[in-house]
Design a protein around this motif. Sequence first.
Motif, PDB file in Angstrom:
ATOM      1  N   ILE A  16      -6.968   0.363  -1.196  1.00  0.00           N
ATOM      2  CA  ILE A  16      -5.506   0.260  -1.335  1.00  0.00           C
ATOM      3  C   ILE A  16      -5.037   1.209  -2.434  1.00  0.00           C
ATOM      4  O   ILE A  16      -5.727   1.444  -3.418  1.00  0.00           O
ATOM      5  CB  ILE A  16      -5.042  -1.185  -1.635  1.00  0.00           C
ATOM      6  CG1 ILE A  16      -5.871  -1.822  -2.752  1.00  0.00           C
ATOM      7  CG2 ILE A  16      -5.105  -2.047  -0.400  1.00  0.00           C
ATOM      8  CD1 ILE A  16      -5.199  -1.876  -4.065  1.00  0.00           C
ATOM      9  N   ASP A  17      -3.849   1.760  -2.210  1.00  0.00           N
ATOM     10  CA  ASP A  17      -3.230   2.664  -3.188  1.00  0.00           C
ATOM     11  C   ASP A  17      -1.938   2.006  -3.647  1.00  0.00           C
ATOM     12  O   ASP A  17      -0.884   2.173  -3.035  1.00  0.00           O
ATOM     13  CB  ASP A  17      -2.962   4.029  -2.545  1.00  0.00           C
ATOM     14  CG  ASP A  17      -2.157   4.947  -3.461  1.00  0.00           C
ATOM     15  OD1 ASP A  17      -2.211   4.738  -4.688  1.00  0.00           O
ATOM     16  OD2 ASP A  17      -1.477   5.856  -2.943  1.00  0.00           O
ATOM     17  N   ASP A  49       0.832  -1.211   0.000  1.00  0.00           N
ATOM     18  CA  ASP A  49       0.000   0.000   0.000  1.00  0.00           C
ATOM     19  C   ASP A  49       0.864   1.259   0.000  1.00  0.00           C
ATOM     20  O   ASP A  49       1.779   1.407   0.810  1.00  0.00           O
ATOM     21  CB  ASP A  49      -0.911  -0.002   1.229  1.00  0.00           C
ATOM     22  CG  ASP A  49      -1.972   1.080   1.158  1.00  0.00           C
ATOM     23  OD1 ASP A  49      -2.413   1.389   0.042  1.00  0.00           O
ATOM     24  OD2 ASP A  49      -2.346   1.621   2.218  1.00  0.00           O
ATOM     25  N   GLY A  50       0.581   2.157  -0.920  1.00  0.00           N
ATOM     26  CA  GLY A  50       1.361   3.378  -1.068  1.00  0.00           C
ATOM     27  C   GLY A  50       2.561   3.214  -1.982  1.00  0.00           C
ATOM     28  O   GLY A  50       3.165   4.198  -2.408  1.00  0.00           O
ATOM     29  N   GLU A  96     -11.609  -1.105  -8.987  1.00  0.00           N
ATOM     30  CA  GLU A  96     -12.237  -0.548  -7.792  1.00  0.00           C
ATOM     31  C   GLU A  96     -11.240   0.047  -6.801  1.00  0.00           C
ATOM     32  O   GLU A  96     -11.622   0.826  -5.919  1.00  0.00           O
ATOM     33  CB  GLU A  96     -13.071  -1.634  -7.099  1.00  0.00           C
ATOM     34  CG  GLU A  96     -14.189  -2.193  -7.972  1.00  0.00           C
ATOM     35  CD  GLU A  96     -14.906  -3.371  -7.325  1.00  0.00           C
ATOM     36  OE1 GLU A  96     -14.514  -3.739  -6.179  1.00  0.00           O
ATOM     37  OE2 GLU A  96     -15.822  -3.929  -7.953  1.00  0.00           O
ATOM     38  N   GLY A  97      -9.967  -0.325  -6.902  1.00  0.00           N
ATOM     39  CA  GLY A  97      -8.971   0.198  -5.977  1.00  0.00           C
ATOM     40  C   GLY A  97      -9.161  -0.294  -4.558  1.00  0.00           C
ATOM     41  O   GLY A  97      -8.791   0.392  -3.596  1.00  0.00           O
ATOM     42  N   SER A  98      -9.715  -1.477  -4.406  1.00  0.00           N
ATOM     43  CA  SER A  98      -9.935  -2.031  -3.073  1.00  0.00           C
ATOM     44  C   SER A  98      -9.882  -3.549  -3.132  1.00  0.00           C
ATOM     45  O   SER A  98     -10.051  -4.154  -4.189  1.00  0.00           O
ATOM     46  CB  SER A  98     -11.289  -1.593  -2.507  1.00  0.00           C
ATOM     47  OG  SER A  98     -12.347  -2.055  -3.328  1.00  0.00           O
ATOM     48  N   ILE A  99      -9.624  -4.155  -1.958  1.00  0.00           N
ATOM     49  CA  ILE A  99      -9.576  -5.620  -1.872  1.00  0.00           C
ATOM     50  C   ILE A  99     -10.401  -6.066  -0.665  1.00  0.00           C
ATOM     51  O   ILE A  99     -10.724  -5.274   0.230  1.00  0.00           O
ATOM     52  CB  ILE A  99      -8.127  -6.140  -1.728  1.00  0.00           C
ATOM     53  CG1 ILE A  99      -7.426  -5.516  -0.491  1.00  0.00           C
ATOM     54  CG2 ILE A  99      -7.330  -5.830  -2.968  1.00  0.00           C
ATOM     55  CD1 ILE A  99      -7.344  -6.402   0.681  1.00  0.00           C
ATOM     56  N   THR A 100     -10.734  -7.331  -0.647  1.00  0.00           N
ATOM     57  CA  THR A 100     -11.407  -7.930   0.505  1.00  0.00           C
ATOM     58  C   THR A 100     -10.622  -9.167   0.906  1.00  0.00           C
ATOM     59  O   THR A 100     -10.353 -10.038   0.073  1.00  0.00           O
ATOM     60  CB  THR A 100     -12.859  -8.331   0.162  1.00  0.00           C
ATOM     61  OG1 THR A 100     -13.570  -7.176  -0.276  1.00  0.00           O
ATOM     62  CG2 THR A 100     -13.552  -8.924   1.385  1.00  0.00           C
ATOM     63  N   LEU A 108      -8.000  -9.817 -10.109  1.00  0.00           N
ATOM     64  CA  LEU A 108      -7.030  -8.742 -10.300  1.00  0.00           C
ATOM     65  C   LEU A 108      -7.667  -7.569 -11.035  1.00  0.00           C
ATOM     66  O   LEU A 108      -7.446  -6.405 -10.679  1.00  0.00           O
ATOM     67  CB  LEU A 108      -5.823  -9.266 -11.075  1.00  0.00           C
ATOM     68  CG  LEU A 108      -4.739  -8.244 -11.435  1.00  0.00           C
ATOM     69  CD1 LEU A 108      -4.185  -7.578 -10.178  1.00  0.00           C
ATOM     70  CD2 LEU A 108      -3.603  -8.905 -12.226  1.00  0.00           C
ATOM     71  N   LEU A 109      -8.472  -7.864 -12.054  1.00  0.00           N
ATOM     72  CA  LEU A 109      -9.160  -6.805 -12.803  1.00  0.00           C
ATOM     73  C   LEU A 109     -10.070  -6.002 -11.881  1.00  0.00           C
ATOM     74  O   LEU A 109     -10.120  -4.771 -11.949  1.00  0.00           O
ATOM     75  CB  LEU A 109      -9.972  -7.418 -13.946  1.00  0.00           C
ATOM     76  CG  LEU A 109     -10.800  -6.440 -14.767  1.00  0.00           C
ATOM     77  CD1 LEU A 109      -9.898  -5.449 -15.491  1.00  0.00           C
ATOM     78  CD2 LEU A 109     -11.680  -7.199 -15.764  1.00  0.00           C
ATOM     79  N   ARG A 110     -10.754  -6.693 -10.977  1.00  0.00           N
ATOM     80  CA  ARG A 110     -11.666  -6.009 -10.055  1.00  0.00           C
ATOM     81  C   ARG A 110     -10.896  -5.074  -9.129  1.00  0.00           C
ATOM     82  O   ARG A 110     -11.327  -3.953  -8.861  1.00  0.00           O
ATOM     83  CB  ARG A 110     -12.457  -7.040  -9.237  1.00  0.00           C
ATOM     84  CG  ARG A 110     -13.574  -6.427  -8.388  1.00  0.00           C
ATOM     85  CD  ARG A 110     -14.342  -7.500  -7.629  1.00  0.00           C
ATOM     86  NE  ARG A 110     -14.889  -8.492  -8.525  1.00  0.00           N
ATOM     87  CZ  ARG A 110     -14.649  -9.800  -8.455  1.00  0.00           C
ATOM     88  NH1 ARG A 110     -13.841 -10.261  -7.500  1.00  0.00           N
ATOM     89  NH2 ARG A 110     -15.199 -10.634  -9.299  1.00  0.00           N
TER      90      ARG A 110
END
Length: 500
Positions: free
Chosen positions: A310-311, A270-271, A296-300, A290-292
Amino acid sequence: MHTLLTWLGKTDLDNSREDSEAAIATVVLNNPQPFDQIVILASAWQDEWDDYLHWLKARLVKAKRPHTNVEIHKVKIKSPIHYQSIFDESSKWVNKLSNNSESLTISLTSGTPAMISTAVILGKSRSNVQFVQSSALKGLETVNIPVDFAKAYVKSAAKGMANKALKDPNVAKSLSEIIAKSPDMLDVIRKAKILAGSELPVLVLGETGTGKEVMSNAIHIDSLRADKPFKAVNCGALPQSLVDTILFGHEKGAFTGADKQHKGLFEQADGGTLFLDEVGELPADVQVKLLRVLQEGSITRVGGSESIHIDVRIIAATHRDLLKMVEANDFREDLFYRLAVGVIHIPSLRERTQDIPILVAELMAEINVAASIQHSNKNKNISEKGMEFILSQPWPGNIRELWNTLNRAFLWSKTTDITDQDISDAMIVRSKLKEQPEVILSLGQIVDAKQLIDNYKKKYILAALKATGNNLTKASHMLSLNSHQALKVWMENVGVELPK
């Protein structure tokens, strides 16, 4: 010349802002023998270096001590407690400074325990090295370490050299340190510098062994994210059962054995930057996930329900033809275009022969540094004929094959000049060629079979002559011909002449 070698500590930076001395300042201002050269190693806080150097030099001027040769050098370590990378970097500096100085003083106050213990082991193997430490109560002290590490160290050094040979070479730290002469490679570096300053995803293409991870790491180092993590993963080595938890992490109790929460590589990076090596090996279901993430810029995490922002900048690499994989439905087209925003293609060694002498010099320097730790080893160099032989070879394994061959040639060579025969003996013979694709002809299609065969012969004759330095006997053997006279007949038939 009297030299000081020390790591930069956060306390050194913090105290300087309050015009207060910490470890480094205490040593350089109070050591009985002023230092002609001060070398400070650091891996972080780069934006504060200039201010600290300005402050430290001003203190030295005020104390009427040498102040012109004071520098902070960026080193590449995986973490402040990663012994192997700390050892690799420290050994280069200890060897270099010890050889070039009348005396070398190493500070044992600044740095992590891993840095300090490594410095002790390295320093004890050199006769002109001494140690100092400082504290608020006792000030500056000379440290006497009576234990003789020499025998244990030489054994450790031999193992370190073996480990070095098994790993890929470290031929560059940043884009500015990649030296190239070939137009193709200069264009790659130019494009990489542009991409480094952006936040775009990058796709690095190239054959196996061309240095895709080195280039990706250099892009990260030159980016705005340089002070943040760089995480790398080989997508082809991800176990199917663990790919989700490796990339996205898991919650405690998510599955049997998940006794605590685990952050995946996306969160760990992250970052910073996440390097996806051999991205073409990702299975279809992971490509979707990975595409998602990219969209969306996020994970679960596995076993979780919370969406975590996440950035992360993605740099992907592969030796495969992703467009052909897209056409064959083996790689998602939408994912390809998400990754292939900034694309650079690293040429193979045979496409950048002008760079080979530079690469050989860098690789040999690295091998010599690793070997110099063992007192019995002397520096070795590539002879003129050795270089000519290297330039004549196609190096299908690229830099990785060249690196491994040079390591073997260094080991087997009986003299300090590594000859063409040493390198030839060190090469691994490839006995099998790739299977040719099936030939398909449509009814009515006409081909000139004789011309095709002659063209095929010509290509292999030229390749064999190049590999053998135009030695007809060796070239005929490579082509499984009975004699060099038979090769001459082939050459006459297809119009190949030996250069005069």
